[in-house]
Design an enzyme around this catalytic site. Structure first.
Site, PDB file in Angstrom:
ATOM      1  CE1 TYR A 189     -10.984  -1.928  -6.679  1.00  0.00           C
ATOM      2  CE2 TYR A 189     -11.097  -4.196  -7.433  1.00  0.00           C
ATOM      3  CZ  TYR A 189     -11.557  -3.183  -6.624  1.00  0.00           C
ATOM      4  OH  TYR A 189     -12.588  -3.414  -5.768  1.00  0.00           O
ATOM      5  CB  CYS A 231      -0.930  -0.015   1.215  1.00  0.00           C
ATOM      6  SG  CYS A 231      -1.816   1.527   1.431  1.00  0.00           S
ATOM      7  CE  LYS A 277      -4.588   4.049  -6.453  1.00  0.00           C
ATOM      8  NZ  LYS A 277      -5.075   2.704  -6.291  1.00  0.00           N
ATOM      9  CD  GLU A 283     -28.821  18.418  -5.854  1.00  0.00           C
ATOM     10  OE1 GLU A 283     -29.923  18.722  -5.398  1.00  0.00           O
ATOM     11  OE2 GLU A 283     -28.040  19.240  -6.370  1.00  0.00           O
ATOM     12  CG  HIS A 289     -29.503  22.395  -4.965  1.00  0.00           C
ATOM     13  ND1 HIS A 289     -29.531  21.579  -6.079  1.00  0.00           N
ATOM     14  CD2 HIS A 289     -29.697  23.658  -5.401  1.00  0.00           C
ATOM     15  CE1 HIS A 289     -29.745  22.339  -7.151  1.00  0.00           C
ATOM     16  NE2 HIS A 289     -29.840  23.582  -6.765  1.00  0.00           N
ATOM     17  CB  CYS A 310      -3.186   2.484  -1.765  1.00  0.00           C
ATOM     18  SG  CYS A 310      -3.499   0.786  -1.331  1.00  0.00           S
ATOM     19  CD  GLU A 329      -6.881   2.072  -9.098  1.00  0.00           C
ATOM     20  OE1 GLU A 329      -5.720   1.662  -8.831  1.00  0.00           O
ATOM     21  OE2 GLU A 329      -7.784   2.138  -8.238  1.00  0.00           O
TER      22      GLU A 329
HETATM   23  P1  NDP Z   1      -7.834  -7.823 -10.816  1.00  0.00           P
HETATM   24  O1  NDP Z   1      -8.056  -9.194 -10.343  1.00  0.00           O
HETATM   25  O2  NDP Z   1      -8.723  -6.717 -10.372  1.00  0.00           O
HETATM   26  O3  NDP Z   1      -7.795  -7.807 -12.390  1.00  0.00           O
HETATM   27  C1  NDP Z   1      -6.938  -8.644 -13.118  1.00  0.00           C
HETATM   28  C2  NDP Z   1      -7.265  -8.478 -14.578  1.00  0.00           C
HETATM   29  O4  NDP Z   1      -6.303  -9.152 -15.369  1.00  0.00           O
HETATM   30  C3  NDP Z   1      -8.625  -9.040 -14.932  1.00  0.00           C
HETATM   31  O5  NDP Z   1      -9.225  -8.170 -15.838  1.00  0.00           O
HETATM   32  C4  NDP Z   1      -8.269 -10.388 -15.566  1.00  0.00           C
HETATM   33  O6  NDP Z   1      -9.189 -10.799 -16.540  1.00  0.00           O
HETATM   34  C5  NDP Z   1      -6.969 -10.043 -16.253  1.00  0.00           C
HETATM   35  N1  NDP Z   1      -6.108 -11.206 -16.450  1.00  0.00           N
HETATM   36  C6  NDP Z   1      -5.772 -12.146 -15.540  1.00  0.00           C
HETATM   37  N2  NDP Z   1      -4.925 -13.051 -16.083  1.00  0.00           N
HETATM   38  C7  NDP Z   1      -4.722 -12.663 -17.351  1.00  0.00           C
HETATM   39  C8  NDP Z   1      -3.950 -13.184 -18.419  1.00  0.00           C
HETATM   40  N3  NDP Z   1      -3.204 -14.270 -18.279  1.00  0.00           N
HETATM   41  N4  NDP Z   1      -3.995 -12.541 -19.604  1.00  0.00           N
HETATM   42  C9  NDP Z   1      -4.735 -11.426 -19.760  1.00  0.00           C
HETATM   43  N5  NDP Z   1      -5.484 -10.881 -18.792  1.00  0.00           N
HETATM   44  C10 NDP Z   1      -5.474 -11.493 -17.598  1.00  0.00           C
HETATM   45  O7  NDP Z   1      -6.316  -7.545 -10.431  1.00  0.00           O
HETATM   46  P2  NDP Z   1      -5.465  -6.234 -10.368  1.00  0.00           P
HETATM   47  O8  NDP Z   1      -4.093  -6.701 -10.677  1.00  0.00           O
HETATM   48  O9  NDP Z   1      -6.035  -5.135 -11.147  1.00  0.00           O
HETATM   49  O10 NDP Z   1      -5.589  -5.872  -8.837  1.00  0.00           O
HETATM   50  C11 NDP Z   1      -5.352  -6.849  -7.837  1.00  0.00           C
HETATM   51  C12 NDP Z   1      -6.189  -6.578  -6.620  1.00  0.00           C
HETATM   52  O11 NDP Z   1      -5.618  -5.506  -5.894  1.00  0.00           O
HETATM   53  C13 NDP Z   1      -7.612  -6.129  -6.916  1.00  0.00           C
HETATM   54  O12 NDP Z   1      -8.477  -7.192  -7.125  1.00  0.00           O
HETATM   55  C14 NDP Z   1      -7.955  -5.349  -5.674  1.00  0.00           C
HETATM   56  O13 NDP Z   1      -8.407  -6.245  -4.697  1.00  0.00           O
HETATM   57  C15 NDP Z   1      -6.627  -4.741  -5.281  1.00  0.00           C
HETATM   58  N6  NDP Z   1      -6.530  -3.338  -5.732  1.00  0.00           N
HETATM   59  C16 NDP Z   1      -7.387  -2.415  -5.212  1.00  0.00           C
HETATM   60  C17 NDP Z   1      -7.327  -1.109  -5.606  1.00  0.00           C
HETATM   61  C18 NDP Z   1      -8.275  -0.141  -5.042  1.00  0.00           C
HETATM   62  O14 NDP Z   1      -8.842  -0.402  -3.994  1.00  0.00           O
HETATM   63  N7  NDP Z   1      -8.505   0.996  -5.693  1.00  0.00           N
HETATM   64  C19 NDP Z   1      -6.336  -0.658  -6.578  1.00  0.00           C
HETATM   65  C20 NDP Z   1      -5.503  -1.702  -7.077  1.00  0.00           C
HETATM   66  C21 NDP Z   1      -5.604  -2.983  -6.665  1.00  0.00           C
HETATM   67  P3  NDP Z   1     -10.544 -11.584 -16.169  1.00  0.00           P
HETATM   68  O15 NDP Z   1     -11.481 -10.538 -15.672  1.00  0.00           O
HETATM   69  O16 NDP Z   1     -10.943 -12.168 -17.477  1.00  0.00           O
HETATM   70  O17 NDP Z   1     -10.164 -12.597 -15.149  1.00  0.00           O
END
Ligand code: NDP
Length: 462
Positions: free
Chosen positions: A184, A43, A51, A447, A442, A48, A188
């Site tokens: 995510y 984080c 980022k 709102e 408002h 976080c 982002e």
């Molecule tokens: P996510 O699990 O959110 O997303 C991973 C993405 O990568 C999905 O779209 C997935 O597709 C895709 N993917 C997975 N494997 C492959 C592959 N081999 N080839 C192509 N695409 C692939 O993970 P993130 O890495 O974005 O984030 C990890 C976690 O960290 C989040 O789930 C969240 O819990 C946390 N996080 C929270 C944030 C916040 O609170 N703002 C910010 C950043 C991270 P598919 O959908 O098809 O599986």
């Protein structure tokens, strides 16, 4: 009773580990925390916090557009990536220092080096340059809080891409980037790069980005990203990446090719269990490779617990902190506590940002059958002034039988701030009538949340 070096040995000084260590230490327990990298964890060091600084930096470009819309003349624009990185690193070092100080103030012993479990009551800290902490330590209780790390897909040339870990330290800002993934981090970082002037393409293998979010949020976000100039490529994957003279050539599963200066994988994160020696201590993993724990974060081994991303429950910083605090309450304050993982609000710091609490429409229909939807898509007042085209989405999912609001979904400015307050009401079990009895503030964007009277019926339905 056996004599141990420590009452608690925490492996990993991130959000969950530090909270547990501090609380346990403040109870009078003798606590050690081992960290192989920098105190603060994902984080603070490469998640976080940096980022969010990048999001702030990147949002300035659209704020300048707004400024011009309101009559300002903005002169020459330039962004100094190196200066930003330097200042960001100074701030991260300050925050990491605060974590160290807080641990020390609480009386915890910080040990530098990678730690691994030897048996149910023994941890070994491996040698690390500049540290004399290596050695074996015994502990009455062991807490594993090692977090997660990025997953890189496996295909020819994938090693040429970076992950979010490296994106925080790129020596130069690329001119063109391909961000891979639809979760995510992908959404982002696509916003961050785009706002900083990088020609940005988002590549996602599925039908639409942000799987798991409400379908309206997903389609609204994809539209909004495109309006802001991000090219969103859906339904295909990488075949290969090759280094060319001009950059990196990505060949996709539909044989489309893209040349960019950088490819960033945001393809998920996995629990960081490698090298922890869990098999030696007999700690069981679940089917997803995460440490399996009960509601008190206890593993199958009586003296070992785990909190945070390494348990892959809800991978969010505040959740890890709550899990760490609940562990400390249970084990060091004689106050059995478990964190309630239901109705945890979350935000995607995309541009525009997303704020969500509770169920998507599809989840609610599946769980309850009959639900009412209230939905509003509108241009925020700030933009109508100069003809900006971005739109906000606000959506409420209401259970029909008892009128309880079971989902709130927002896309638009300040959604993460607003959703925090909405989450309180939803967690308390607010009904739509109670929600609507709250008078609007408002003129605000929020709102709209309390002024949606008409049920939404999609075209072609009803
Ligand atoms: P996510 O699990 O959110 O997303 C991973 C993405 O990568 C999905 O779209 C997935 O597709 C895709 N993917 C997975 N494997 C492959 C592959 N081999 N080839 C192509 N695409 C692939 O993970 P993130 O890495 O974005 O984030 C990890 C976690 O960290 C989040 O789930 C969240 O819990 C946390 N996080 C929270 C944030 C916040 O609170 N703002 C910010 C950043 C991270 P598919 O959908 O098809 O599986």
């Amino acid at each position: 009773m056996a004599d141990y070096d420590f009452d608690l040995f925490v492996i990993g000084a991130g959000s969950g580990g530090v909270r547990a260590a501090r609380l346990a230490s403040l109870s009078g327990a003798k606590v050690a925390v081992a960290e192989e990298y920098r105190v603060g964890g994902t984080c603070v060091i490469r998640g976080c916090v940096p980022k969010k600084f990048m999001v702030y930096a990147s949002e300035v470009s659209s704020q300048m557009k707004t400024a011009e819309g309101y009559g300002w003349t903005i002169g020459e624009r330039s962004f100094d990536w190196k200066r930003f990185l330097h200042d960001k690193d100074v701030e991260i070092a300050r925050l990491s220092g605060i974590y160290v100080t807080n641990l020390q103030k609480a009386g915890a012993h910080l040990l530098h080096g990678k730690a691994r479990v030897i048996d149910a009551h023994t941890v070994e800290v491996l040698p690390k340059e500049g540290s004399t902490d290596a050695g074996r330590y015994t502990a009455r209780k062991i807490l594993i809080a090692t977090g997660g790390r990025p997953v890189r897909p496996d295909f020819p040339g994938a090693e040429l891409g970076i992950t979010s870990d490296e994106a925080f330290h790129l020596p130069t800002l690329p001119k063109r980037v391909l961000v891979v993934g639809g979760g995510y981090i992908a959404v982002e970082f696509a916003g961050i790069f785009n706002g900083l002037g990088v020609e940005t393409t988002l590549l996602y293998r599925g039908a639409n980005i942000l799987r798991g979010f409400d379908d309206d949020v997903r389609s609204h976000m994809a539209d909004e990203l495109e309006k802001r100039g991000i090219r969103v490529v859906l339904g295909c994957d990488h075949k290969s990446i090759e280094q060319t003279e001009a950059g990196l050539l990505s060949t996709l599963s539909n044989d489309l090719t893209f040349e960019t200066d950088a490819v960033m994988f945001a393809t998920g994160r996995e629990p960081y269990v490698e090298g922890l020696g869990l098999d030696k201590a007999g700690v069981k993993l679940n089917a997803r490779g995460a440490i399996a724990v009960d509601k008190h974060s206890k593993t199958n081994v009586d003296s070992i617990w785990a909190v945070g991303d390494v348990t892959d429950r809800i991978n969010l910083t505040p959740v890890a902190i709550r899990e760490g605090a609940a562990f400390a309450q249970t084990e060091f304050y004689d106050n059995p506590t478990s964190f309630d993982h239901d109705l945890v609000a979350s935000a995607v710091f995309s541009q525009p940002p997303v704020g969500v609490v509770g169920m998507s429409e599809a989840e609610a229909r599946h769980a309850y059958g009959k639900v009412d939807i209230y939905r509003s898509v509108f241009r925020p007042m700030k933009l109508t002034f100069y003809g900006g085209q971005e739109r906000c989405l606000i959506k409420l999912v209401v259970k029909q039988d008892d009128e309880k609001i079971v989902g709130v979904h927002m896309v638009g400015p300040d959604s993460p701030e607003i959703i925090q307050m909405a989450a309180i009401a939803v967690k308390m079990g607010v009904t739509k009538t109670q929600w609507d009895s709250t008078c609007a503030v408002h003129p605000t964007l929020a709102e709209e949340l309390v002024t949606m009277k008409e049920k939404y019926v999609p075209m072609g339905a009803g």
